[in-house]
Write an enzyme that holds these catalytic residues in place. Structure first.
Site, mmCIF file in Angstrom:
data_model
loop_
_atom_site.group_PDB
_atom_site.id
_atom_site.type_symbol
_atom_site.label_atom_id
_atom_site.label_comp_id
_atom_site.label_asym_id
_atom_site.label_seq_id
_atom_site.Cartn_x
_atom_site.Cartn_y
_atom_site.Cartn_z
ATOM 1 N N HIS A 34 0.865 -1.183 0.000
ATOM 2 C CA HIS A 34 0.000 0.000 0.000
ATOM 3 C C HIS A 34 0.906 1.239 0.000
ATOM 4 O O HIS A 34 2.026 1.194 0.514
ATOM 5 C CB HIS A 34 -0.843 -0.041 1.281
ATOM 6 C CG HIS A 34 -1.885 1.024 1.398
ATOM 7 N ND1 HIS A 34 -1.600 2.309 1.807
ATOM 8 C CD2 HIS A 34 -3.220 0.981 1.178
ATOM 9 C CE1 HIS A 34 -2.723 3.016 1.841
ATOM 10 N NE2 HIS A 34 -3.718 2.234 1.469
ATOM 11 N N GLN A 45 -4.328 -4.989 7.143
ATOM 12 C CA GLN A 45 -5.398 -5.878 6.688
ATOM 13 C C GLN A 45 -5.361 -7.215 7.431
ATOM 14 O O GLN A 45 -6.411 -7.748 7.787
ATOM 15 C CB GLN A 45 -5.284 -6.131 5.175
ATOM 16 C CG GLN A 45 -5.438 -4.891 4.317
ATOM 17 C CD GLN A 45 -6.877 -4.381 4.228
ATOM 18 O OE1 GLN A 45 -7.830 -5.088 4.529
ATOM 19 N NE2 GLN A 45 -7.033 -3.132 3.819
ATOM 20 N N CYS A 90 -4.597 2.564 -3.703
ATOM 21 C CA CYS A 90 -3.324 3.008 -3.111
ATOM 22 C C CYS A 90 -2.243 1.946 -3.298
ATOM 23 O O CYS A 90 -1.486 1.635 -2.365
ATOM 24 C CB CYS A 90 -3.470 3.340 -1.624
ATOM 25 S SG CYS A 90 -4.525 4.746 -1.330
HETATM 26 N N1 PLP Z 1 -1.685 -0.573 4.539
HETATM 27 C C1 PLP Z 1 -2.690 -1.277 4.016
HETATM 28 C C2 PLP Z 1 -2.440 -2.680 3.559
HETATM 29 C C3 PLP Z 1 -3.966 -0.709 3.887
HETATM 30 O O1 PLP Z 1 -4.960 -1.419 3.348
HETATM 31 C C4 PLP Z 1 -4.160 0.623 4.337
HETATM 32 C C5 PLP Z 1 -5.473 1.289 4.194
HETATM 33 O O2 PLP Z 1 -6.126 1.175 3.171
HETATM 34 C C6 PLP Z 1 -3.081 1.311 4.910
HETATM 35 C C7 PLP Z 1 -1.860 0.680 4.980
HETATM 36 C C8 PLP Z 1 -3.213 2.715 5.408
HETATM 37 O O3 PLP Z 1 -4.009 2.795 6.530
HETATM 38 P P1 PLP Z 1 -4.428 4.216 7.131
HETATM 39 O O4 PLP Z 1 -4.910 5.039 5.960
HETATM 40 O O5 PLP Z 1 -5.506 3.906 8.076
HETATM 41 O O6 PLP Z 1 -3.239 4.806 7.754
#
Ligand code: PLP
Length: 406
Positions: free
Chosen positions: A122, A202, A364
């Site tokens: 991500h 996740q 993302c």
């Molecule tokens: N990492 C993963 C695998 C995610 O799915 C997400 C959110 O979609 C994030 C990081 C980022 O999380 P946050 O936006 O809550 O900081």
């Protein structure tokens, strides 16, 4: 066995309609809905128990502090961490990984050093490392997934060279649902003297996690995907790394003393928690985790696995639907495109008309989209309250979209 009917009754939003149809909420990968227990905890905290934490000498401040600080232990228990002082509370994964990038990685990396990443990270586990590339000349080394979306741990270990200073990998892909053997990666990386950061955003939602057993150095989670409030989260930081890390943000709460000439810091983990925290959000997260643990992560995972198998069968039965990520043991997260001209956004708009909420876009995960050769996908991501009937509703709505666009 989960009593899903009873669980659904705990989530008020699930009984509403959208566009005149019963809501089928399949956008859990982006953010999960909240049970009444969490909503009540937030209301109670604001209505009866609210004050700033830590520096108060009055009843309400002490009560809020006790509730807020109690969540550290709940998170530790949830993640299988024996020492709760290794849990840094924050606003979510993005903050957690940025803290590691600024506080731990930046001071110890120089031009030519490497960070090994998987191609399915991500952006929260990519962009902070790009900062190091841009500002310090650090190299990002990418490890591909195979045609099924699986990540071979050995490939990650083999990518570690003498200049590698960190491995940063997801435990579960937010796009493909692929589970990653982060324990094997950690063992291999540690054998080469390299610390490992795991993005558990996740994984912690869908399967039991034991961070002590994994042995990694950093493990990030985010509250809003765990049925808790947005703006809550935490990162596990192993004791040795806590000692090495310098504070990322300065301000109140993280200090012991401040004068015109000097500052001394609080002990970790508070050294890394500057400013007034998300008090009520964190309290809500504690309630959400207790709620999940009340069912047991094994039971939640078993229910979601059966949903995943069923969804996989139904979706792969649609020969005009291209499902990305076909590993057998995957979480119930399905990304797909449709043959013909339909764009992911158009498909999701049709699904929405039928009350089915999915996400469309790059999720993302730019490097993964490039690897898959697509600019966007639709993603249906399931949670503990979803049912096989909702898989059927998704398939019916997709058939309608196919009739319109196919
Ligand atoms: N990492 C993963 C695998 C995610 O799915 C997400 C959110 O979609 C994030 C990081 C980022 O999380 P946050 O936006 O809550 O900081």
């Amino acid at each position: 066995m989960l009593d899903v009917k009873k669980i659904r009754a705990d989530f008020p939003i699930l009984s509403r309609e959208v566009n005149g149809k019963p809501l089928v909420y399949l956008d859990n990968g982006a953010s999960a809905q909240k049970p009444q227990a969490v909503i009540d905890a937030i209301t109670t905290a604001y209505a009866h128990e609210y004050a700033n934490v830590h520096r108060g000498l009055h009843y309400l401040s002490n009560l809020a502090t006790e509730k807020f600080e109690g969540v550290r232990g709940i998170i530790a228990r949830f993640l299988g961490v024996s020492d709760e002082n290794q849990i840094v509370l924050n606003s979510g994964t993005t903050e957690g990984i940025n803290m590691v990038a600024y506080g731990w990685a930046m001071p110890r990396m120089e031009a030519g050093d490497e960070i090994v990443l998987s191609v399915m990270e991500h952006h929260a586990n990519i962009v902070p490392w790009h900062f190091l590339r841009e500002r310090q000349g650090v190299r990002l080394k990418w490890v591909d997934v195979d045609a099924t979306g699986a990540l071979d741990p050995q490939k990650v270990i083999d990518a570690i060279g003498p200049k590698t200073k960190l491995v940063a990998v997801t435990h579960l892909s937010n796009v493909l649902g692929t589970k990653v053997d982060v324990k094997a990666i950690t063992e291999g990386a540690h054998a080469k003297g390299v610390p490992v950061l795991v993005d558990g955003s996740q994984a912690a939602v869908h399967m039991p996690v034991n961070v002590d057993e994994i042995g990694c150095d950093f493990y990030a989670i985010t509250g809003h995907k765990l049925y808790g409030p947005s703006g809550s989260g935490a990162i596990f930081v192993k004791q040795e790394r806590l000692q090495e890390m310098r504070p990322f943000m300065g301000g109140g709460d993280m200090i012991r003393e401040v004068s015109k000439d000097e500052v001394t810091y609080n002990d970790p983990p508070m050294k890394f928690e500057a400013g007034t925290p998300g008090i009520v959000q964190t309290i809500g997260l504690g309630v959400a985790l207790e709620y999940m643990m009340g069912f047991g992560m094994e039971a939640i995972a078993a229910h979601e696995d059966s949903l995943s198998q069923y969804a996989q069968e139904r979706l792969t039965g649609l020969n005009w639907l291209n499902v990305q990520g076909t590993t057998r043991d995957k979480a119930a997260i399905f990304s797909f495109t449709m043959d013909g001209a339909a764009h992911a956004h158009d498909i999701s708009t049709i699904l929405d008309k039928k009350g089915v909420a999915v996400r469309a876009g790059h999720h993302c995960a730019g490097p993964l989209m490039d690897h898959l050769g697509v600019s966007a996908t639709c993603r249906a991501s399931f949670a503990m309250y979803n049912t096989k009937a909702e898989v059927d509703a998704l398939v019916d709505a997709l058939e309608l979209a196919h009739d319109l666009f196919g």
